[in-house]
Design an enzyme around this catalytic site. Structure first.
Site, PDB file in Angstrom:
ATOM      1  N   SER A 297       2.219   7.394  -1.183  1.00  0.00           N
ATOM      2  CA  SER A 297       1.632   7.086  -2.482  1.00  0.00           C
ATOM      3  C   SER A 297       0.432   7.999  -2.780  1.00  0.00           C
ATOM      4  O   SER A 297       0.056   8.165  -3.923  1.00  0.00           O
ATOM      5  CB  SER A 297       1.157   5.643  -2.495  1.00  0.00           C
ATOM      6  OG  SER A 297       0.253   5.432  -1.430  1.00  0.00           O
TER       7      SER A 297
ATOM      8  N   CYS B  10       5.011   5.988   4.105  1.00  0.00           N
ATOM      9  CA  CYS B  10       4.274   4.942   3.411  1.00  0.00           C
ATOM     10  C   CYS B  10       5.035   3.652   3.688  1.00  0.00           C
ATOM     11  O   CYS B  10       6.255   3.593   3.461  1.00  0.00           O
ATOM     12  CB  CYS B  10       4.281   5.266   1.918  1.00  0.00           C
ATOM     13  SG  CYS B  10       3.622   3.962   0.870  1.00  0.00           S
TER      14      CYS B  10
ATOM     15  N   CYS C  99       0.243   0.310   7.561  1.00  0.00           N
ATOM     16  CA  CYS C  99      -0.162   1.057   6.374  1.00  0.00           C
ATOM     17  C   CYS C  99      -0.679   2.385   6.889  1.00  0.00           C
ATOM     18  O   CYS C  99      -1.434   2.424   7.873  1.00  0.00           O
ATOM     19  CB  CYS C  99      -1.257   0.319   5.613  1.00  0.00           C
ATOM     20  SG  CYS C  99      -1.926   1.285   4.233  1.00  0.00           S
TER      21      CYS C  99
ATOM     22  N   HIS D 192      -2.823   4.332   5.938  1.00  0.00           N
ATOM     23  CA  HIS D 192      -4.267   4.573   5.865  1.00  0.00           C
ATOM     24  C   HIS D 192      -5.007   4.053   7.112  1.00  0.00           C
ATOM     25  O   HIS D 192      -6.100   4.512   7.414  1.00  0.00           O
ATOM     26  CB  HIS D 192      -4.882   3.829   4.664  1.00  0.00           C
ATOM     27  CG  HIS D 192      -4.630   4.463   3.342  1.00  0.00           C
ATOM     28  ND1 HIS D 192      -3.386   4.558   2.787  1.00  0.00           N
ATOM     29  CD2 HIS D 192      -5.496   5.028   2.456  1.00  0.00           C
ATOM     30  CE1 HIS D 192      -3.481   5.141   1.603  1.00  0.00           C
ATOM     31  NE2 HIS D 192      -4.753   5.442   1.379  1.00  0.00           N
TER      32      HIS D 192
HETATM   33  N1  DGL Z   1      -0.079   4.304   2.290  1.00  0.00           N
HETATM   34  C1  DGL Z   1       0.398   3.070   1.753  1.00  0.00           C
HETATM   35  C2  DGL Z   1       1.206   2.287   2.786  1.00  0.00           C
HETATM   36  O1  DGL Z   1       1.418   2.749   3.903  1.00  0.00           O
HETATM   37  C3  DGL Z   1      -0.710   2.166   1.259  1.00  0.00           C
HETATM   38  C4  DGL Z   1      -1.492   2.635   0.093  1.00  0.00           C
HETATM   39  C5  DGL Z   1      -0.974   2.155  -1.241  1.00  0.00           C
HETATM   40  O2  DGL Z   1      -1.074   0.973  -1.546  1.00  0.00           O
HETATM   41  O3  DGL Z   1      -0.492   3.009  -1.955  1.00  0.00           O
HETATM   42  O4  DGL Z   1       1.650   1.198   2.495  1.00  0.00           O
END
Ligand code: DGL
Length: 267
Positions: A11, A73, A186, A188
């Site tokens: 994302s 993601c 996630c 991040h």
């Molecule tokens: N990188 C996204 C994930 O792994 C989370 C960030 C978003 O909500 O776009 O779910």
């Protein structure tokens, strides 16, 4: 085909944690990264919206001749993996960040209680629960949505007192009581792995999916006879909306600043 690039999308720039882990484990692979910064966060979007974005991104990655497309993601893996696999067909292999993590816990934690934190999309989709059930290894999975964490990290709040308060508030949720390991579902979250580990005082294994996924990509490419023998070109990094702050933040997620090229998806 071996020298064709590996496509990775997320994302935004959080998926660079996975891209970074892959470049470390597979230095010969050329990476084409796409961050859909125009539509971030995916975590609060509907399944239909994420599927529409994912298909557009795959068109671009196929045009770039990617041999493999990795959905880096969790939210997009939960919402769009099956559809993307069907859409891409034989043009490229499609991988997600969920299956390698499921296989990992199946091997290492049978019969144990595992926690998971991720976006609302990931947690509410129930995809991890379904796949754990399919494993049949008596793992009890306890999931809690932690929607503030990705935005907090993107704003640079980690390793400080603000992030510590937010992390402590989420991790003390009753829903995570008694877990023996915690999946960071996630892309991040590797950036707050140490803070999370500190919260649990070493009593809970914190599972960094970016490393698990990078290892999976390595064995997958080898198995399929698709591993590159030498780097065929420079990595490329595209975003659907460009701001200087995104470019600056790549240093946080990729451990070095990279040049982002603006590639609008909807023109
Ligand atoms: N990188 C996204 C994930 O792994 C989370 C960030 C978003 O909500 O776009 O779910």
């Amino acid at each position: 085909m071996k020298e064709q690039p590996v496509g990775i999308f997320d994302s935004g720039i959080g998926g660079l944690t996975v891209a970074q882990a892959i470049t470390k484990v597979l230095p010969e692979e050329q990476i084409i990264y796409f961050g859909d910064t125009a539509h971030l966060p995916y975590g609060d979007k509907s399944t239909a919206a994420i599927q529409a974005y994912a298909v557009k991104i795959c068109d671009l990655l196929i045009r770039q001749r990617c041999k493999v497309i990795l959905i880096a993601c969790n939210s997009a893996s939960a919402a769009a993996y099956e559809l993307v696999k069907e859409y891409v067909g034989s043009k490229a292999k499609v991988l997600n960040v969920i299956d390698p993590t499921i296989a990992y816990i199946g091997q290492n934690y049978p019969g144990r209680t595992i926690g998971l934190i991720g976006t609302k999309q990931t947690v509410n989709s129930g995809v991890y629960e379904r796949k754990v059930e399919e494993l049949g290894s008596d793992i009890v999975l306890k999931s809690v949505a932690t929607p503030l964490l990705a935005a907090m990290i993107e704003e640079g709040f980690f390793n400080d007192s603000i992030s510590e308060s937010v992390i402590n508030a989420y991790l003390s949720d009753e829903g995570l009581h008694g877990v023996e390991a915690l999946i960071l579902a996630c892309t991040h979250y590797p950036l707050i792995k140490n803070q999370i580990a500190r919260y649990f005082e070493g009593k809970v294994d914190v599972l960094d999916a970016s490393q698990i996924v990078a290892e999976h990509v390595r064995s997958y490419l080898a198995q399929q006879g698709l591993a590159a023998e030498q780097l065929a070109g420079d990595h490329k990094f595209y975003v659907s909306d460009y701001t200087y702050s995104f470019e600056e933040s790549t240093r946080i997620f990729f451990k070095r600043q990279v040049h982002l090229e603006h590639f609008p998806l909807w023109e």
